[in-house]
Motif scaffolding. Structure first.
Motif, short mmCIF file in Angstrom:
data_model
loop_
_atom_site.label_atom_id
_atom_site.label_comp_id
_atom_site.label_asym_id
_atom_site.label_seq_id
_atom_site.Cartn_x
_atom_site.Cartn_y
_atom_site.Cartn_z
N LEU A 17 -18.76 -8.69 17.46
CA LEU A 17 -18.66 -8.03 16.17
C LEU A 17 -19.90 -7.23 15.85
O LEU A 17 -19.85 -6.15 15.28
N SER A 18 -21.08 -7.76 16.26
CA SER A 18 -22.33 -7.06 15.94
C SER A 18 -22.42 -5.72 16.64
O SER A 18 -23.14 -4.85 16.21
N SER A 19 -21.69 -5.54 17.73
CA SER A 19 -21.72 -4.26 18.42
C SER A 19 -20.86 -3.22 17.73
O SER A 19 -20.90 -2.04 18.05
N GLY A 20 -20.04 -3.66 16.77
CA GLY A 20 -19.22 -2.71 16.04
C GLY A 20 -18.00 -2.26 16.81
O GLY A 20 -17.34 -1.29 16.46
N LEU A 21 -17.64 -2.99 17.88
CA LEU A 21 -16.57 -2.52 18.74
C LEU A 21 -15.37 -3.45 18.78
O LEU A 21 -14.36 -3.13 19.38
N LEU A 22 -15.44 -4.64 18.19
CA LEU A 22 -14.33 -5.56 18.20
C LEU A 22 -13.96 -5.86 16.77
O LEU A 22 -14.77 -6.31 15.98
N LEU A 23 -12.73 -5.61 16.38
CA LEU A 23 -12.30 -5.81 15.01
C LEU A 23 -11.37 -7.01 14.94
O LEU A 23 -10.64 -7.32 15.87
N ALA A 24 -11.40 -7.70 13.81
CA ALA A 24 -10.50 -8.82 13.61
C ALA A 24 -9.06 -8.34 13.71
O ALA A 24 -8.69 -7.32 13.15
N ALA A 25 -8.22 -9.10 14.41
CA ALA A 25 -6.87 -8.66 14.67
C ALA A 25 -5.94 -8.87 13.49
O ALA A 25 -5.00 -8.12 13.28
N CYS A 26 -6.20 -9.90 12.70
CA CYS A 26 -5.22 -10.28 11.69
C CYS A 26 -5.56 -9.82 10.31
O CYS A 26 -4.68 -9.55 9.51
N ASN A 697 -11.79 12.82 22.97
CA ASN A 697 -12.25 11.46 23.22
C ASN A 697 -12.42 10.75 21.89
O ASN A 697 -12.64 11.38 20.86
N ALA A 698 -12.30 9.42 21.93
CA ALA A 698 -12.42 8.62 20.71
C ALA A 698 -12.91 7.24 21.07
O ALA A 698 -12.46 6.63 22.06
N ALA A 699 -13.84 6.72 20.29
CA ALA A 699 -14.32 5.35 20.48
C ALA A 699 -13.20 4.39 20.12
O ALA A 699 -12.44 4.61 19.16
N VAL A 700 -13.10 3.31 20.86
CA VAL A 700 -12.09 2.29 20.57
C VAL A 700 -12.62 1.39 19.47
O VAL A 700 -13.62 0.70 19.63
N VAL A 701 -11.95 1.43 18.32
CA VAL A 701 -12.39 0.67 17.15
C VAL A 701 -11.30 -0.27 16.63
O VAL A 701 -11.46 -0.88 15.58
N SER A 702 -10.21 -0.37 17.36
CA SER A 702 -9.10 -1.19 16.90
C SER A 702 -8.49 -1.95 18.07
O SER A 702 -8.65 -1.56 19.23
N ALA A 709 -2.64 10.94 25.82
CA ALA A 709 -1.95 10.37 26.96
C ALA A 709 -2.34 8.93 27.28
O ALA A 709 -1.83 8.36 28.24
N ILE A 710 -3.25 8.33 26.52
CA ILE A 710 -3.71 6.97 26.84
C ILE A 710 -3.65 6.08 25.61
O ILE A 710 -3.96 6.52 24.49
N SER A 711 -3.22 4.84 25.81
CA SER A 711 -3.22 3.85 24.74
C SER A 711 -3.91 2.59 25.24
O SER A 711 -4.00 2.33 26.44
N SER A 712 -4.41 1.80 24.29
CA SER A 712 -5.15 0.58 24.60
C SER A 712 -4.73 -0.50 23.63
O SER A 712 -4.52 -0.24 22.45
N ARG A 713 -4.59 -1.72 24.13
CA ARG A 713 -4.32 -2.85 23.25
C ARG A 713 -4.94 -4.12 23.83
O ARG A 713 -5.03 -4.27 25.04
#
Length: 854
Positions: A17-26, A697-702, A709-713
């Protein structure tokens, strides 16, 4: 639904969380909650911090006028006071429409995007934006704006300005009176261009010299930083009650609050892992000194404190700085620093305001959505109106103290347009004196120094006639690169200063780039050292100078082999391990980053005509000098303090050497190199996951995100959301990439067999061309096609994949400047999952069969 986290996973999750790159899922925490979150290791101890008696008391009549003004202001006008865009991202019409409370020029930003903008151009832009800010035809506001600039060693963005030594050299001078004089000169030159506000002083207390901002620190000793902070704030603003913030003064900023110099590993914008008592004792002393001198603004720091981003830390910004220490000026953010708070982006971050941030520094076009989002968040109750009013009151209080409501427009102020002050002889004399006082003599065999200028001297080395190199970062351009001597009118290179004095004394001097000469000299002066850098671009992973490419050492040895006495003048932004260079030198001087007045070096190393020294050496090490490349954390007072040269060391003329002539040159690896983790459950700092599609390009924040053309989950492999699935649909070229804001020095992994190792799982067919790559800038990097390796894997099963770093290096990858540590790219359809990515020395694990190098 409540998110439940097992205790064993709590700390890794907080770190992510401190890196700002992982968000709570719920669920997303409410802004107040997110702003006040601390790691479980934090214990809030406000009593550690002093209650300060500040020299600028609040004025009752002023406060009443601010209250009346606040009552008249709309919410839109208040939020505009809290927005600070950058000159490249706004127009005069934007200022007229929105009425921003302030704006800035970042490093390398100039009026009209012209590096050679004249002082008149700077004044014209300042006046135009000021006039637009007080034009109430569109926004209904007549509140004057203010311009902030990084004048950190003089008015360093302006061609022709006086450039002083960087802070590390000034710390070696240990002279607060000199610092106050430098600050006064800087304020005058800034005021000539119509600017109101300076982002200085930096009061970082550096603990690990690998940090790329080490030269912005005065010392590893908090006492020097405390005293210097008070001196520079007084010089910039004037003493309280004595023409405070008058016509020749600017608003100062003590920065970066707090702990920026203490990050683990010396990583810029990293995590400072110390107790609150240590945070105060070591890292906060500059704020005690600066606030007690009347500093009117404080800049929040990029770093985290024990996992909590300072921009979102209510305890530090509000409870400590404002409530406990009594600071009643404003807190400004750093360059989109609010966007690094977990749950925030550059254009959406109520958490920062709730934590106590008063002004959002928001370069790029993110200022506009941030402005509208903040308005909506106040209207929705996510930010209280009381917090907004407090922030705006603080901004208006500083503006009124600085007389901005009463002063003429920038073009009509007393110093405006007096361009003869910029780089004036009087100002350059102060800078030249600062150079003389900053030099530290480390070695002087047989009293070789000072040199008689009547001799035949050779001046050589890459820094000899290079004002840009001797000035360092934050000079005209952000990184200090791309400059030549013509960009410093009125300045002098080290060679030019020596040449003038030698020729005046009847001697002869020859300049050579490679150590060659027409006639054998009586002595050679070799000027060499670090190339300019700023911030994280200067981060390194150990302190060995010219690691793997010792061209300067070869030059020293060449001259020694010719029987020529060698004087080394070492340009650097930090102490470095230079044992081989010390051994190859008869005399060795740390000249740091002396700025535009290189002749100050000649004043000390050359004698008068009668052979007596013009000036003795004055400087003493304000940073301990390392005994090995790995001794990156060596600070006076450490339990096992064994530097090569201690804090406070510095020879005077006539004093005997303390260094042996045969210092050890062999490098011993004292610890086994560990894995560099790139992705483990989440991206590991400093690496940020980015999606790329075509030219976007876009930072992954979610946890779920798509770009073209690309998705991430995210999904669960072993524990909650510890892996990511990437689906590339083949409609355009697309990639996933792990990047860093600043290039990282990973050369340690070239000194042992290392591999880039991944744990992946593939589904479906694999395109014929899937590249795995690393990059070190434009057209710099290496890549391999991993299509066959992926095809050979069983479907829907986790498998290891390895690529040798030596393979990527053969194709041009330079591990000194790694900007993209891992990318997987294809123009075809691909479904690939990733659970782990790291660089591993093969000695640490069973060696994997690496993908064949193509």
């Amino acid at each position: 639904m409540m998110l439940r986290i097992k205790p064993m996973y709590l700390k890794p999750l907080l770190l992510a969380l401190s890196s700002g790159l992982l968000l709570a899922a719920c669920s997303k925490p409410a802004p107040e909650q997110a702003a006040t979150e601390q790691s479980s290791e934090d214990v809030k101890e406000s009593h550690i911090w002093p209650k300060l008696t500040l020299p600028v008391p609040q004025d009752l009549a002023m406060e009443q006028s601010i209250t009346a003004l606040l009552a008249e202001m709309t919410l839109q006008q208040k939020i505009a006071q809290m927005i600070q865009p950058e000159i490249r991202d706004i127009s005069v019409e934007d200022m007229r429409k929105y009425g921003f409370g302030s704006y800035l020029n970042g490093g390398g930003a100039f009026p009209n995007d012209d590096k050679y903008a004249t002082p008149a151009d700077w004044i014209a832009l300042a006046d135009a934006l000021y006039q637009a800010s007080i034009d109430d035809s569109l926004d209904g506001s007549r509140i004057p704006t203010m311009w902030g600039t990084d004048a950190v060693h003089g008015h360093n963005n302006v061609i022709g300005a006086t450039i002083f030594p960087h802070n590390i050299g000034l710390g070696a001078a240990n002279n607060p009176a000199l610092i106050e004089q430098i600050a006064k000169v800087t304020a005058r030159e800034v005021m000539v261009t119509g600017i109101d506000w300076v982002f200085a002083p930096t009061v970082a207390v550096v603990r690990d010299d690998r940090w790329g901002r080490t030269y912005e620190g005065y010392s590893e000793q908090p006492k020097i930083v405390h005293d210097y902070a008070a001196a520079i704030v007084t010089g910039l603003q004037g003493a309280a009650g004595e023409n405070f913030l008058g016509d020749e003064q600017v608003i100062s900023t003590v920065k970066h609050f707090v702990g920026d110099g203490g990050t683990t590993g010396g990583v810029d914008q990293g995590n400072t892992e110390v107790t609150e008592q240590q945070l105060f004792d070591i890292h906060a002393q500059g704020y005690v000194g600066g606030l007690q001198a009347g500093a009117q603004s404080v800049m929040a720091s990029f770093n985290s404190w024990n996992g909590s981003k300072v921009h979102g830390n209510k305890h530090l910004l509000t409870d400590v700085l404002k409530d406990r220490m009594g600071f009643d000026g404003f807190i400004v953010g750093d360059w989109n620093g609010h966007g690094q708070i977990p749950g925030c982006t550059n254009d959406n971050c109520p958490q920062a305001a709730n934590a106590g941030l008063d002004i959002y520094m928001v370069p790029t076009q993110a200022w506009k959505p941030l402005y509208y989002n903040l308005i909506a968040q106040v209207e929705a109750g996510d930010i209280s109106m009381a917090r907004i009013d407090d922030a705006v009151r603080r901004i208006l209080r500083v503006k009124k103290r600085a007389g901005l409501f009463d002063k003429a427009s920038p073009a009509k102020r007393p110093l405006a347009g007096k361009t003869e002050l910029i780089g004036s002889a009087e100002h350059r004399a102060v800078a030249r004196d600062a150079v003389r006082q900053s030099l530290v003599l480390l070695k002087n065999t047989n009293q070789l120094l000072p040199l008689n200028p009547g001799q035949r001297l050779l001046v050589t080395g890459p820094g000899a006639d290079n004002i840009g190199q001797q000035a360092g970062g934050w000079t005209i351009s952000w990184q200090g690169t791309g400059n030549n001597n013509a960009d410093f009118p009125g300045g002098s290179s080290i060679y030019a200063g020596i040449k003038r004095q030698v020729e005046a004394a009847g001697g002869s001097v020859e300049l050579s780039s490679d150590g060659s000469y027409q006639q054998k000299p009586d002595a050679a002066i070799v000027v060499f050292g670090e190339e300019p850098y700023a911030e994280g671009n200067g981060d390194i992973d150990n302190l060995e100078y010219q690691r793997g490419n010792k061209t300067d050492l070869a030059l020293l040895k060449q001259l020694k082999a010719d029987g020529i006495p060698v004087v080394s003048l070492f340009i650097s932004g930090r102490p470095m391990w230079v044992n081989p260079e010390l051994n190859a030198s008869d005399a060795f001087v740390a000249i740091w980053l002396p700025g535009s007045e290189g002749e100050g070096v000649a004043d000390v190393i050359l004698t008068n005509a009668d052979g007596s020294p013009q000036y003795d050496f004055h400087g003493k090490l304000s940073f301990s000098w390392p005994a090995s490349p790995q001794q990156t954390v060596v600070n006076v007072g450490d339990a096992n303090y064994q530097p090569l040269l201690p804090y406070g060391f510095g020879l005077r003329y006539g004093e005997s050497n303390v260094l042996n002539a045969d210092l050890p040159e062999q490098i011993e690896q004292t610890t086994q190199l560990s894995d560099l983790v790139i992705f483990e459950r989440a991206p590991r700092s400093p690496w940020q996951l980015q999606l790329q599609s075509g030219t976007e390009n876009a930072a992954v924040v979610s946890s779920i995100q798509q770009l073209g053309a690309i998705s991430s989950r995210t999904f669960d492999k072993d524990v909650q959301e510890d892996a990511r699935r990437f689906e590339l649909d083949g409609s355009s070229n697309a990639a996933l990439a792990f990047i860093s804001t600043f290039p990282r020095d990973l050369r340690a992994y070239t000194e042992t067999d290392s591999q880039l190792t991944l744990l992946v799982k593939r589904l479906g067919d694999i395109p014929a061309n899937v590249t795995l790559s690393m990059a070190c800038g434009n057209n710099c990097g290496g890549k391999v096609n991993i299509s066959k390796a992926l095809t050979s894997m069983p479907e829907d099963a986790w498998q290891p994949l390895a690529v040798s770093l030596s393979c990527l290096q053969q194709q041009g990858m330079n591990l000194r400047q790694v900007s993209k540590v891992l990318a997987i790219e294809t123009s075809g359809a691909l479904t690939l999952s990733l659970a782990d990515a790291r660089i591993s020395p093969v000695t640490n694990n069973t060696e994997l069969s690496a993908v064949a190098c193509q």
